[in-house]
Design a protein around this motif. Structure first.
Motif, mmCIF file in Angstrom:
data_model
loop_
_atom_site.group_PDB
_atom_site.id
_atom_site.type_symbol
_atom_site.label_atom_id
_atom_site.label_comp_id
_atom_site.label_asym_id
_atom_site.label_seq_id
_atom_site.Cartn_x
_atom_site.Cartn_y
_atom_site.Cartn_z
ATOM 1 N N ASP A 97 0.825 -1.167 0.010
ATOM 2 C CA ASP A 97 0.015 0.100 -0.094
ATOM 3 C C ASP A 97 0.907 1.253 0.006
ATOM 4 O O ASP A 97 1.839 1.301 0.503
ATOM 5 C CB ASP A 97 -0.979 -0.009 1.190
ATOM 6 N N THR A 98 0.183 2.442 -0.425
ATOM 7 C CA THR A 98 0.906 3.714 -0.531
ATOM 8 C C THR A 98 0.005 4.937 0.171
ATOM 9 O O THR A 98 -1.359 4.877 -0.230
ATOM 10 C CB THR A 98 1.111 4.053 -1.943
ATOM 11 N N HIS A 99 0.572 5.596 0.989
ATOM 12 C CA HIS A 99 -0.285 6.915 1.243
ATOM 13 C C HIS A 99 -0.104 8.028 0.389
ATOM 14 O O HIS A 99 1.191 8.394 -0.073
ATOM 15 C CB HIS A 99 0.257 7.198 2.666
ATOM 16 N N ILE A 104 4.270 7.297 0.495
ATOM 17 C CA ILE A 104 5.205 6.297 1.230
ATOM 18 C C ILE A 104 4.299 5.108 1.496
ATOM 19 O O ILE A 104 3.122 4.996 1.654
ATOM 20 C CB ILE A 104 5.514 7.099 2.685
ATOM 21 N N HIS A 105 5.084 4.049 1.311
ATOM 22 C CA HIS A 105 4.807 2.871 1.604
ATOM 23 C C HIS A 105 4.627 2.381 3.231
ATOM 24 O O HIS A 105 5.730 1.670 3.675
ATOM 25 C CB HIS A 105 5.469 1.683 1.111
ATOM 26 N N ALA A 106 3.913 2.914 4.104
ATOM 27 C CA ALA A 106 3.880 2.906 5.795
ATOM 28 C C ALA A 106 3.973 1.560 6.091
ATOM 29 O O ALA A 106 4.621 1.170 6.918
ATOM 30 C CB ALA A 106 3.027 3.667 6.027
ATOM 31 N N THR A 107 2.986 0.596 5.393
ATOM 32 C CA THR A 107 2.691 -0.486 6.233
ATOM 33 C C THR A 107 4.006 -1.540 5.969
ATOM 34 O O THR A 107 4.372 -2.436 6.897
ATOM 35 C CB THR A 107 1.568 -1.427 5.565
ATOM 36 N N ALA A 108 4.686 -1.369 4.894
ATOM 37 C CA ALA A 108 5.934 -2.312 4.739
ATOM 38 C C ALA A 108 6.873 -2.207 6.113
ATOM 39 O O ALA A 108 7.806 -3.222 6.267
ATOM 40 C CB ALA A 108 6.589 -2.002 3.428
ATOM 41 N N SER A 109 6.998 -1.064 6.537
ATOM 42 C CA SER A 109 7.842 -0.923 7.790
ATOM 43 C C SER A 109 7.081 -1.140 9.041
ATOM 44 O O SER A 109 7.499 -1.963 10.240
ATOM 45 C CB SER A 109 8.613 0.517 7.687
ATOM 46 N N CYS A 110 5.857 -0.563 9.210
ATOM 47 C CA CYS A 110 5.188 -0.332 10.450
ATOM 48 C C CYS A 110 4.610 -1.933 10.826
ATOM 49 O O CYS A 110 4.648 -2.120 12.080
ATOM 50 C CB CYS A 110 4.035 0.571 10.332
ATOM 51 N N THR A 259 0.821 17.313 12.602
ATOM 52 C CA THR A 259 -0.306 17.222 13.631
ATOM 53 C C THR A 259 -1.735 17.652 13.469
ATOM 54 O O THR A 259 -2.455 17.387 14.447
ATOM 55 C CB THR A 259 0.445 17.973 14.804
ATOM 56 N N ALA A 260 -1.966 18.050 12.614
ATOM 57 C CA ALA A 260 -3.282 18.687 12.154
ATOM 58 C C ALA A 260 -4.294 17.395 12.408
ATOM 59 O O ALA A 260 -4.492 16.292 11.909
ATOM 60 C CB ALA A 260 -3.443 19.218 10.699
ATOM 61 N N ASP A 261 -5.386 17.646 13.273
ATOM 62 C CA ASP A 261 -6.497 16.997 13.511
ATOM 63 C C ASP A 261 -5.864 15.332 14.152
ATOM 64 O O ASP A 261 -6.660 14.418 13.740
ATOM 65 C CB ASP A 261 -7.543 16.750 12.376
ATOM 66 N N LEU A 262 -4.743 15.512 14.723
ATOM 67 C CA LEU A 262 -4.082 14.218 14.924
ATOM 68 C C LEU A 262 -4.899 13.594 16.160
ATOM 69 O O LEU A 262 -5.250 14.137 17.334
ATOM 70 C CB LEU A 262 -2.576 14.403 15.586
ATOM 71 N N GLY A 263 -5.498 12.430 15.800
ATOM 72 C CA GLY A 263 -6.301 11.539 16.581
ATOM 73 C C GLY A 263 -7.863 11.878 16.515
ATOM 74 O O GLY A 263 -8.572 11.139 17.344
ATOM 75 N N GLU A 264 -8.162 12.608 15.535
ATOM 76 C CA GLU A 264 -9.340 12.847 15.308
ATOM 77 C C GLU A 264 -9.644 12.441 13.606
ATOM 78 O O GLU A 264 -10.660 11.740 13.440
ATOM 79 C CB GLU A 264 -9.783 14.311 15.178
ATOM 80 N N VAL A 265 -8.844 12.819 12.743
ATOM 81 C CA VAL A 265 -8.760 12.325 11.534
ATOM 82 C C VAL A 265 -7.613 11.217 11.288
ATOM 83 O O VAL A 265 -6.404 11.341 11.559
ATOM 84 C CB VAL A 265 -8.431 13.602 10.413
ATOM 85 N N TRP A 266 -8.064 9.971 10.846
ATOM 86 C CA TRP A 266 -7.192 9.055 10.732
ATOM 87 C C TRP A 266 -6.503 8.732 9.258
ATOM 88 O O TRP A 266 -7.235 8.327 8.578
ATOM 89 C CB TRP A 266 -7.901 7.525 11.335
ATOM 90 N N GLU A 267 -5.354 8.985 9.142
ATOM 91 C CA GLU A 267 -4.677 8.617 8.168
ATOM 92 C C GLU A 267 -4.519 7.306 7.481
ATOM 93 O O GLU A 267 -4.809 7.197 6.194
ATOM 94 C CB GLU A 267 -3.211 9.316 7.872
ATOM 95 N N VAL A 268 -4.834 6.372 8.196
ATOM 96 C CA VAL A 268 -4.812 4.811 7.746
ATOM 97 C C VAL A 268 -6.013 4.643 6.996
ATOM 98 O O VAL A 268 -5.866 3.833 6.083
ATOM 99 C CB VAL A 268 -5.191 4.003 9.195
ATOM 100 N N THR A 269 -7.095 5.574 6.947
ATOM 101 C CA THR A 269 -8.224 5.374 6.001
ATOM 102 C C THR A 269 -8.142 5.802 4.726
ATOM 103 O O THR A 269 -8.608 5.751 3.895
ATOM 104 C CB THR A 269 -9.581 6.022 6.661
ATOM 105 N N GLN A 270 -6.835 6.626 4.819
ATOM 106 C CA GLN A 270 -6.554 7.510 3.416
ATOM 107 C C GLN A 270 -5.352 6.824 2.616
ATOM 108 O O GLN A 270 -4.915 7.041 1.648
ATOM 109 C CB GLN A 270 -5.822 8.727 3.753
ATOM 110 N N VAL A 271 -5.038 5.735 3.101
ATOM 111 C CA VAL A 271 -3.984 4.763 2.359
ATOM 112 C C VAL A 271 -4.692 3.908 1.376
ATOM 113 O O VAL A 271 -5.503 3.185 1.311
ATOM 114 C CB VAL A 271 -3.373 3.735 3.748
ATOM 115 N N ALA A 272 -3.760 4.039 0.162
ATOM 116 C CA ALA A 272 -4.215 3.303 -1.119
ATOM 117 C C ALA A 272 -3.586 1.932 -1.143
ATOM 118 O O ALA A 272 -2.539 1.861 -0.981
ATOM 119 C CB ALA A 272 -3.855 4.052 -2.167
ATOM 120 N N VAL A 273 -4.343 1.102 -1.263
ATOM 121 C CA VAL A 273 -4.289 -0.388 -1.533
ATOM 122 C C VAL A 273 -3.833 -0.502 -3.125
ATOM 123 O O VAL A 273 -4.802 -0.539 -3.805
ATOM 124 C CB VAL A 273 -5.323 -1.451 -1.207
ATOM 125 N N LYS A 274 -2.917 -1.023 -3.467
ATOM 126 C CA LYS A 274 -2.502 -1.302 -4.857
ATOM 127 C C LYS A 274 -3.463 -2.271 -5.755
ATOM 128 O O LYS A 274 -3.471 -3.428 -4.905
ATOM 129 C CB LYS A 274 -1.089 -1.365 -5.066
#
Length: 463
Positions: A97-99, A104-110, A259-274
């Protein structure tokens, strides 16, 4: 989860991570996170069938074995080497996946870091998931600050930025305080890395980046836990991440994105699955080419082709033109607009099979790749969308075109959870038995219901 008393970005992010609990994360965010990890698991399984996986395992074993699990390979390595190899497996096929905004391919490290550390410490699956989400939020947000700038100066944010996220993942699972997590990020500033030089010759080093980010992050976190002191202004300092790595482009950074809306808006939901196993920058044009084929375009009727791409992606997937038209290996093919477009037009598909050696030397696809030129897309939605358009001029003078304004799989055109399950099954089945595929699916999607070590052990068994 107030961070009002914090000053530096590292302190603010450390405070957020230290305070976050599993129940603070909305149920639909946790569900999507599990599906992102499932996607990564399927890709890791598929990667075990490739030469690079076995060679990496051989090297890791030479460095010493241990008691940490490797996905689908039945191997036991030291914790750091298991994280390294699992990162290689998840990222090895460039299918992860890619944000979009962070590029960035965040899942590949996290994911490898959270899985390995959580299993080692015998915490709950819920804590593993929480740490993964924390890392994803940090990785995607920190990368977003640069507005795509890291790629422009030759750094791969998946490895570079991933180290900071992995430091916080490991530190959180170790029970560190907000202050310790800030120090861990500061220490990671001296261990983070990731060069784009692999683009020049298709080297294997890109596959190493996310796992190495995990190694760097775990090392930084463990040092911080023992009182090792890191610099404070990790990100915004005179020689912090952005100023030291971006040079003049640092002036373009938007630090508020961290830090914008950290803990309120979740970037996990914005991650694109290839949906395709290639650099995300090629997807829109590959899909456009496949659509044109479905509309009746045949290679023998094509006079010329123009692919419209975002200007920010030219140096990655369009140039140098000669080598992009003649990829020498699967990695070069994954970063080639001419090859992706030619494959889509000629074959109507662009999957793992199309990146095998026999496909790369197909004279028909190479002849078509020679006809592909690129131009800057004036209506590009980059970086929110990796837009693309293919314009075909036929021998009879007709001009046909198809545009993918929003690339398939992006946050605004996402794959559903059901589609992610289908992708997982397809990838996992390349190396695993049907029974193992079902067991893997159950282990990841019911992660919160079992100990992290049980999940890790379930993933590690051979087919």
């Amino acid at each position: 989860m107030s961070t009002a008393q914090s000053t530096t970005l590292a302190e603010q992010l450390g405070a957020f991570a230290a305070q976050l609990r599993p129940d603070d994360i909305p149920a639909q965010v946790r569900e999507r996170a599990c599906h992102l990890m499932l996607d990564a698991t399927g890709i890791a399984c598929a990667s075990t069938g490739y030469e690079f996986a076995q060679r990496t395992l051989n090297a890791a074993r030479e460095l010493g074995e241990g008691d940490s699990d490797v996905i689908a390979m039945g191997a036991k390595l030291s914790l750091r080497d298991a994280i390294l190899l699992n990162g290689v497996l998840v990222h090895g096929l460039d299918y992860d996946d890619t944000h979009g905004r962070g590029v960035i391919h965040a899942t590949a490290s996290c994911y490898p870091t959270a899985l390995g550390v959580a299993a080692k410490l015998s915490v709950s699956g819920a804590d593993l998931l929480c740490a993964y989400v924390v890392g994803m939020e940090l990785a995607t947000r920190i990368a977003s600050v640069a507005k795509g700038g890291f790629h422009q100066v030759g750094f791969h944010p998946t490895g570079l930025v991933g180290a900071f996220a992995c430091a916080v993942i490991a530190g959180k699972l170790q029970g560190q305080s907000a202050a310790q997590l800030a120090h861990a990020q500061g220490i990671a500033l001296s261990t983070a890395s990731g060069s784009l030089e692999f683009l020049e010759d298709g080297a294997w080093t890109k596959r190493l980046h996310p796992g190495w980010a995990g190694v760097a992050g775990l090392t930084a976190a463990t040092l911080a836990r023992h009182g090792f002191i890191g610099p404070k202004a990790t990100y915004e300092g005179r020689f912090g991440l952005f100023n030291s790595h971006l040079g003049e482009r640092a002036a373009e950074c938007d630090y508020s994105l961290a830090t914008a809306d950290l803990g309120e808006v979740w970037e996990v939901t914005q991650v694109a699955v290839k949906p395709l196993p290639a650099c995300h920058f090629t997807h829109a044009c590959a899909d456009a080419a496949m659509q044109l084929r479905q509309q009746g375009v045949r290679s023998e009727d094509v006079h010329s082709i123009v692919a419209l791409v975002p200007k920010e992606t030219v140096g990655i997937v369009c140039e140098p033109v000669a080598s992009k038209r003649r990829p020498k290996n699967s990695y070069e093919a994954q970063f080639s607009i001419p090859y992706a477009v030619a494959s889509g037009l000629l074959r109507g598909r662009y999957g793992l099979v199309e990146q095998e050696a026999q496909a790369l030397t197909d004279p028909q696809v190479l002849a078509l790749a020679d006809k592909v030129e690129y131009a800057i897309d004036p209506a590009s939605g980059f970086p929110r969308h990796y837009s693309g358009e293919v314009v075909v001029t036929l021998n009879d003078g007709r001009v046909l075109r198809h545009r993918e304004a929003i690339n398939r799989g992006s946050s605004d055109r996402p794959l559903s959870n059901a589609e992610i399950v289908d992708k997982f099954r397809e990838n996992a089945a390349t190396t695993q038995s049907p029974q193992r595929v079902d067991a893997l699916l159950d282990a990841v999607l019911h992660l919160e219901d079992r100990p992290a070590r049980a999940c890790s052990q379930a993933l590690a068994a051979r087919a």
